[in-house]
Design a protein around this motif. Structure first.
Motif, PDB file in Angstrom:
ATOM      1  N   LEU A   1      -9.179  18.937 -13.110  1.00  0.00           N
ATOM      2  CA  LEU A   1      -8.908  17.535 -13.439  1.00  0.00           C
ATOM      3  C   LEU A   1      -7.418  17.250 -13.642  1.00  0.00           C
ATOM      4  O   LEU A   1      -7.048  16.218 -14.204  1.00  0.00           O
ATOM      5  N   SER A   2      -6.546  18.144 -13.179  1.00  0.00           N
ATOM      6  CA  SER A   2      -5.114  17.875 -13.223  1.00  0.00           C
ATOM      7  C   SER A   2      -4.691  17.220 -11.914  1.00  0.00           C
ATOM      8  O   SER A   2      -5.466  17.107 -10.972  1.00  0.00           O
ATOM      9  N   ASN A   3      -3.443  16.770 -11.872  1.00  0.00           N
ATOM     10  CA  ASN A   3      -2.882  16.162 -10.663  1.00  0.00           C
ATOM     11  C   ASN A   3      -3.704  14.957 -10.197  1.00  0.00           C
ATOM     12  O   ASN A   3      -4.000  14.789  -9.019  1.00  0.00           O
ATOM     13  N   LEU A   4      -4.064  14.091 -11.142  1.00  0.00           N
ATOM     14  CA  LEU A   4      -4.839  12.888 -10.821  1.00  0.00           C
ATOM     15  C   LEU A   4      -3.967  11.932 -10.012  1.00  0.00           C
ATOM     16  O   LEU A   4      -2.934  11.471 -10.483  1.00  0.00           O
ATOM     17  N   THR A   5      -4.376  11.643  -8.786  1.00  0.00           N
ATOM     18  CA  THR A   5      -3.550  10.880  -7.853  1.00  0.00           C
ATOM     19  C   THR A   5      -4.357   9.775  -7.190  1.00  0.00           C
ATOM     20  O   THR A   5      -5.511   9.987  -6.807  1.00  0.00           O
ATOM     21  N   MET A   6      -3.765   8.578  -7.068  1.00  0.00           N
ATOM     22  CA  MET A   6      -4.371   7.492  -6.320  1.00  0.00           C
ATOM     23  C   MET A   6      -3.685   7.397  -4.966  1.00  0.00           C
ATOM     24  O   MET A   6      -2.455   7.415  -4.889  1.00  0.00           O
ATOM     25  N   GLN A   7      -4.476   7.312  -3.882  1.00  0.00           N
ATOM     26  CA  GLN A   7      -3.936   7.245  -2.538  1.00  0.00           C
ATOM     27  C   GLN A   7      -4.536   6.043  -1.802  1.00  0.00           C
ATOM     28  O   GLN A   7      -5.682   5.655  -2.058  1.00  0.00           O
TER      29      GLN A   7
ATOM     30  N   ASP B   1      -9.286   1.659  11.859  1.00  0.00           N
ATOM     31  CA  ASP B   1      -9.921   2.540  12.839  1.00  0.00           C
ATOM     32  C   ASP B   1     -10.697   3.585  12.053  1.00  0.00           C
ATOM     33  O   ASP B   1     -10.128   4.564  11.568  1.00  0.00           O
ATOM     34  N   ALA B   2     -12.007   3.352  11.884  1.00  0.00           N
ATOM     35  CA  ALA B   2     -12.819   4.219  11.029  1.00  0.00           C
ATOM     36  C   ALA B   2     -12.834   5.663  11.523  1.00  0.00           C
ATOM     37  O   ALA B   2     -13.067   6.592  10.737  1.00  0.00           O
ATOM     38  N   SER B   3     -12.587   5.860  12.805  1.00  0.00           N
ATOM     39  CA  SER B   3     -12.615   7.223  13.346  1.00  0.00           C
ATOM     40  C   SER B   3     -11.361   8.005  13.002  1.00  0.00           C
ATOM     41  O   SER B   3     -11.324   9.228  13.167  1.00  0.00           O
ATOM     42  N   SER B   4     -10.319   7.307  12.496  1.00  0.00           N
ATOM     43  CA  SER B   4      -9.054   7.988  12.221  1.00  0.00           C
ATOM     44  C   SER B   4      -8.315   7.316  11.070  1.00  0.00           C
ATOM     45  O   SER B   4      -7.308   6.624  11.266  1.00  0.00           O
ATOM     46  N   PRO B   5      -8.783   7.484   9.800  1.00  0.00           N
ATOM     47  CA  PRO B   5      -8.083   6.902   8.649  1.00  0.00           C
ATOM     48  C   PRO B   5      -6.654   7.435   8.548  1.00  0.00           C
ATOM     49  O   PRO B   5      -6.400   8.611   8.826  1.00  0.00           O
ATOM     50  N   GLN B   6      -5.714   6.556   8.137  1.00  0.00           N
ATOM     51  CA  GLN B   6      -4.311   6.938   8.032  1.00  0.00           C
ATOM     52  C   GLN B   6      -3.806   6.694   6.609  1.00  0.00           C
ATOM     53  O   GLN B   6      -3.973   5.604   6.074  1.00  0.00           O
ATOM     54  N   GLU B   7      -3.185   7.717   6.008  1.00  0.00           N
ATOM     55  CA  GLU B   7      -2.650   7.565   4.651  1.00  0.00           C
ATOM     56  C   GLU B   7      -1.453   6.623   4.659  1.00  0.00           C
ATOM     57  O   GLU B   7      -0.579   6.699   5.526  1.00  0.00           O
ATOM     58  N   LEU B   8      -1.402   5.720   3.653  1.00  0.00           N
ATOM     59  CA  LEU B   8      -0.322   4.750   3.532  1.00  0.00           C
ATOM     60  C   LEU B   8       0.636   5.082   2.400  1.00  0.00           C
ATOM     61  O   LEU B   8       1.849   4.971   2.536  1.00  0.00           O
ATOM     62  N   GLY B   9       0.105   5.436   1.230  1.00  0.00           N
ATOM     63  CA  GLY B   9       0.957   5.706   0.075  1.00  0.00           C
ATOM     64  C   GLY B   9       0.171   6.379  -1.028  1.00  0.00           C
ATOM     65  O   GLY B   9      -1.043   6.575  -0.922  1.00  0.00           O
ATOM     66  N   SER B  10       0.846   6.735  -2.120  1.00  0.00           N
ATOM     67  CA  SER B  10       0.179   7.416  -3.227  1.00  0.00           C
ATOM     68  C   SER B  10       0.901   7.164  -4.542  1.00  0.00           C
ATOM     69  O   SER B  10       2.072   6.773  -4.562  1.00  0.00           O
ATOM     70  N   LEU B  11       0.177   7.370  -5.647  1.00  0.00           N
ATOM     71  CA  LEU B  11       0.729   7.233  -6.992  1.00  0.00           C
ATOM     72  C   LEU B  11       0.156   8.357  -7.844  1.00  0.00           C
ATOM     73  O   LEU B  11      -1.060   8.491  -7.964  1.00  0.00           O
TER      74      LEU B  11
ATOM     75  N   SER C   1      -9.362  -3.770   4.810  1.00  0.00           N
ATOM     76  CA  SER C   1      -9.199  -2.651   5.740  1.00  0.00           C
ATOM     77  C   SER C   1      -8.489  -1.472   5.086  1.00  0.00           C
ATOM     78  O   SER C   1      -8.045  -0.548   5.773  1.00  0.00           O
ATOM     79  N   MET C   2      -8.391  -1.484   3.745  1.00  0.00           N
ATOM     80  CA  MET C   2      -7.721  -0.401   3.025  1.00  0.00           C
ATOM     81  C   MET C   2      -8.705   0.303   2.099  1.00  0.00           C
ATOM     82  O   MET C   2      -9.497  -0.337   1.410  1.00  0.00           O
ATOM     83  N   ALA C   3      -8.659   1.630   2.119  1.00  0.00           N
ATOM     84  CA  ALA C   3      -9.428   2.428   1.172  1.00  0.00           C
ATOM     85  C   ALA C   3      -8.496   2.934   0.085  1.00  0.00           C
ATOM     86  O   ALA C   3      -7.399   3.425   0.371  1.00  0.00           O
ATOM     87  N   VAL C   4      -8.909   2.778  -1.175  1.00  0.00           N
ATOM     88  CA  VAL C   4      -8.145   3.281  -2.317  1.00  0.00           C
ATOM     89  C   VAL C   4      -8.953   4.424  -2.928  1.00  0.00           C
ATOM     90  O   VAL C   4     -10.072   4.221  -3.392  1.00  0.00           O
ATOM     91  N   VAL C   5      -8.404   5.630  -2.889  1.00  0.00           N
ATOM     92  CA  VAL C   5      -9.143   6.791  -3.373  1.00  0.00           C
ATOM     93  C   VAL C   5      -8.391   7.445  -4.520  1.00  0.00           C
ATOM     94  O   VAL C   5      -7.163   7.356  -4.630  1.00  0.00           O
ATOM     95  N   THR C   6      -9.147   8.082  -5.401  1.00  0.00           N
ATOM     96  CA  THR C   6      -8.577   8.858  -6.493  1.00  0.00           C
ATOM     97  C   THR C   6      -8.982  10.308  -6.305  1.00  0.00           C
ATOM     98  O   THR C   6     -10.159  10.605  -6.105  1.00  0.00           O
TER      99      THR C   6
ATOM    100  N   PRO D   1       0.796  -1.231   0.000  1.00  0.00           N
ATOM    101  CA  PRO D   1       0.000   0.000   0.000  1.00  0.00           C
ATOM    102  C   PRO D   1       0.824   1.276   0.000  1.00  0.00           C
ATOM    103  O   PRO D   1       0.382   2.296  -0.524  1.00  0.00           O
ATOM    104  N   SER D   2       2.033   1.232   0.575  1.00  0.00           N
ATOM    105  CA  SER D   2       2.850   2.437   0.637  1.00  0.00           C
ATOM    106  C   SER D   2       3.489   2.781  -0.701  1.00  0.00           C
ATOM    107  O   SER D   2       4.031   3.877  -0.863  1.00  0.00           O
ATOM    108  N   SER D   3       3.425   1.844  -1.671  1.00  0.00           N
ATOM    109  CA  SER D   3       4.067   2.068  -2.961  1.00  0.00           C
ATOM    110  C   SER D   3       3.264   1.440  -4.096  1.00  0.00           C
ATOM    111  O   SER D   3       3.681   0.446  -4.701  1.00  0.00           O
ATOM    112  N   PRO D   4       2.088   1.979  -4.428  1.00  0.00           N
ATOM    113  CA  PRO D   4       1.300   1.439  -5.543  1.00  0.00           C
ATOM    114  C   PRO D   4       2.077   1.541  -6.849  1.00  0.00           C
ATOM    115  O   PRO D   4       2.830   2.489  -7.063  1.00  0.00           O
TER     116      PRO D   4
END
Length: 245
Positions: A214-220, A226-236, A203-208, A14-17
């Motif tokens: 519509l520039s800077n299209l990024t997948m995170q 812990d639904a009360s405190s989502p934590q970012e893992l990585g991005s592409l 347990s991972m959310a993948v968001v775009t 997840p830290s390196s898609p």
């Protein structure tokens, strides 16, 4: 995307898609925002034709099976079992298609909902629709009016049990919908830009996300155990990558 291709991204780390494969679907136009993958099947819509494509082996997709429909104009999809739910914003309706028999897909029902939702998901007997006016929840056994709503503008959503994960402007917001008549926000995490798509993988959310132009299209990727405190893992950064040979 608009060129009729689907990109396969490996998120096992997840830290390196990383981009794995670009699949050419063999048709052009109207594909962006009009596809969905569930159970090894890709559902893609283009010019009044719904395509069913076997992508259980992503590098070797099967030939598309076609079902001719009315012009849905960039529909949104959700799948429950062998039923495909197709939301058509211009018609404020959801069409139900039974695809249990390969090659004999057929429409089995329809029901009315709100106009111009930007996100859509069905879980069990409940349909969730997000729009600039809020989150709307329908009991699809009696879908004449929503059973609950929230005033947060929702651009993307995905459902897990009694939790709805939603894109609200520049935030990933988690709603508790154990009481559908009164959705309650229970978690919030700021994203880099505006969210346009969201999928849950365990347990991972993948968001775009993207900027308003519509520039800077990024997948995170996010850890949402812990639904009360989502934590970012990585991005592409999607619109700057190079396709592997």
């Amino acid at each position: 995307n608009l060129f009729g291709t689907i990109d396969v991204v490996d998120v096992s780390t997840p830290s390196s898609p990383s981009l794995v494969k670009r699949i050419d679907l063999g048709f052009r136009g109207g594909v962006r925002s009009s596809y969905y993958i569930a159970g090894g099947t890709l559902f893609a819509y283009s010019k009044a034709v719904l395509h069913f494509i076997d992508v259980s082996t992503p590098s070797v997709p099967g030939p598309p099976r076609k079902m001719y429909t009315k012009n849905f104009d960039n529909p949104l999809f959700s799948v429950v079992g062998s039923h495909l739910y197709v939301y058509y914003g211009g018609g404020a309706s959801v069409t139900i298609i039974d695809f249990s028999i390969r090659g004999s897909e057929r429409q089995i029902g329809t029901f009315g909902v709100i106009f111009w939702a930007t996100s859509f998901s069905v879980s069990g007997n409940t349909a969730y629709l997000g729009s600039k006016d809020g989150l709307y929840i329908y009991d699809i056994t009696r879908p004449s009016t929503p059973v609950g709503s929230s005033l947060n503008a929702v651009s993307a959503l995905s459902v897990s049990g009694t939790k709805v994960f939603a894109g609200v402007l520049r935030s990933l917001v988690v709603f508790d919908v154990s009481d559908p008549s009164s959705p309650q926000p229970v978690g919030d995490y700021s994203t880099r830009d505006y969210m346009i798509n969201l999928e849950l993988l365990g347990s991972m959310a993948v968001v775009t996300t993207t900027q308003q132009d519509l520039s800077n299209l990024t997948m995170q990727t996010y850890d949402v155990r812990d639904a009360s405190s989502p934590q970012e893992l990585g991005s592409l950064l999607v619109n700057d990558y190079r396709v592997p040979a």
